[in-house]
Design a protein around this motif. Sequence first.
Motif, PDB file in Angstrom:
ATOM      1  N   TYR A   1       0.776  -1.311  -0.014  1.00  0.00           N
ATOM      2  CA  TYR A   1      -0.103  -0.041   0.078  1.00  0.00           C
ATOM      3  C   TYR A   1       0.713   1.369   0.097  1.00  0.00           C
ATOM      4  CZ  TYR A   1      -4.127  -2.867   0.918  1.00  0.00           C
ATOM      5  OH  TYR A   1      -5.134  -3.867   0.877  1.00  0.00           O
ATOM      6  N   VAL A   2       2.164   0.968  -0.207  1.00  0.00           N
ATOM      7  CA  VAL A   2       3.123   2.215  -0.278  1.00  0.00           C
ATOM      8  C   VAL A   2       3.674   2.473  -1.613  1.00  0.00           C
ATOM      9  CG1 VAL A   2       5.003   3.410   1.029  1.00  0.00           C
ATOM     10  CG2 VAL A   2       3.309   2.144   2.356  1.00  0.00           C
ATOM     11  N   TYR A   3       3.635   3.618  -2.255  1.00  0.00           N
ATOM     12  CA  TYR A   3       4.393   3.872  -3.471  1.00  0.00           C
ATOM     13  C   TYR A   3       5.920   4.223  -3.087  1.00  0.00           C
ATOM     14  CZ  TYR A   3       5.710   5.016  -8.105  1.00  0.00           C
ATOM     15  OH  TYR A   3       6.345   5.191  -9.311  1.00  0.00           O
ATOM     16  N   THR A   4       6.748   3.080  -3.457  1.00  0.00           N
ATOM     17  CA  THR A   4       8.273   3.254  -3.360  1.00  0.00           C
ATOM     18  C   THR A   4       8.842   3.196  -4.549  1.00  0.00           C
ATOM     19  OG1 THR A   4       8.460   0.701  -3.040  1.00  0.00           O
ATOM     20  CG2 THR A   4       8.116   2.005  -1.197  1.00  0.00           C
ATOM     21  N   GLY A   5       8.173   3.004  -5.682  1.00  0.00           N
ATOM     22  CA  GLY A   5       8.766   2.856  -7.005  1.00  0.00           C
ATOM     23  C   GLY A   5       9.522   1.635  -7.231  1.00  0.00           C
ATOM     24  N   SER A   6       9.248   0.704  -6.153  1.00  0.00           N
ATOM     25  CA  SER A   6      10.090  -0.466  -6.412  1.00  0.00           C
ATOM     26  C   SER A   6       9.314  -1.846  -5.884  1.00  0.00           C
ATOM     27  CB  SER A   6      11.508  -0.472  -5.564  1.00  0.00           C
ATOM     28  OG  SER A   6      11.943  -1.861  -5.516  1.00  0.00           O
ATOM     29  N   ASP A   7       9.589  -2.870  -6.432  1.00  0.00           N
ATOM     30  CA  ASP A   7       8.775  -4.121  -5.827  1.00  0.00           C
ATOM     31  C   ASP A   7       9.648  -4.875  -4.767  1.00  0.00           C
ATOM     32  OD1 ASP A   7       6.762  -3.804  -7.587  1.00  0.00           O
ATOM     33  OD2 ASP A   7       7.591  -5.190  -8.923  1.00  0.00           O
ATOM     34  N   GLY A   8      10.742  -4.312  -4.557  1.00  0.00           N
ATOM     35  CA  GLY A   8      12.018  -4.742  -3.461  1.00  0.00           C
ATOM     36  C   GLY A   8      12.079  -4.085  -2.306  1.00  0.00           C
ATOM     37  N   TYR A   9      13.225  -4.013  -1.642  1.00  0.00           N
ATOM     38  CA  TYR A   9      13.351  -3.195  -0.333  1.00  0.00           C
ATOM     39  C   TYR A   9      13.897  -2.007  -0.898  1.00  0.00           C
ATOM     40  CZ  TYR A   9      12.721  -7.476   2.431  1.00  0.00           C
ATOM     41  OH  TYR A   9      12.234  -8.441   3.080  1.00  0.00           O
ATOM     42  N   VAL A  10      13.752  -0.823  -0.276  1.00  0.00           N
ATOM     43  CA  VAL A  10      14.075   0.364  -0.563  1.00  0.00           C
ATOM     44  C   VAL A  10      14.768   0.813   0.698  1.00  0.00           C
ATOM     45  CG1 VAL A  10      12.484   0.862  -2.222  1.00  0.00           C
ATOM     46  CG2 VAL A  10      11.793   1.558  -0.030  1.00  0.00           C
ATOM     47  N   ALA A  11      14.782   0.270   1.781  1.00  0.00           N
ATOM     48  CA  ALA A  11      15.554   0.560   2.845  1.00  0.00           C
ATOM     49  C   ALA A  11      15.964  -0.582   3.638  1.00  0.00           C
ATOM     50  CB  ALA A  11      14.487   1.058   4.088  1.00  0.00           C
TER      51      ALA A  11
END
Length: 94
Positions: A80-90
């Motif tokens: 439910y969060v738009y991170t621009g990635s299907d993977g880990y961003v942190a």
Amino acid sequence: MVLGGPTTATAAARYYPVAPDVRLNVRGGPGTGYPIVRVLPEGAQVSILCQQPGTTVSGYYGTSNIWDNIGNGQYISDAYVYTGSDGYVASRCA
């Protein structure tokens, strides 16, 4: 020289938008089996402190088992969060 003061190397927090028109449950751990500790309002943006795997959830941005830690004992599904990635961003939570 002051010890223990703020450093100039502190990274600026990055905020990610929660899916539009969604009031998102914030849970006490990385899964749907954890209690709801609060609800984010529509239009919320969150800073992701770390991420870890948990319950798989199908949401606005697909299906994911990644859970975003947004505060002490506060997790939301990355679906439910738009991170621009299907993977880990942190980094992974310890």
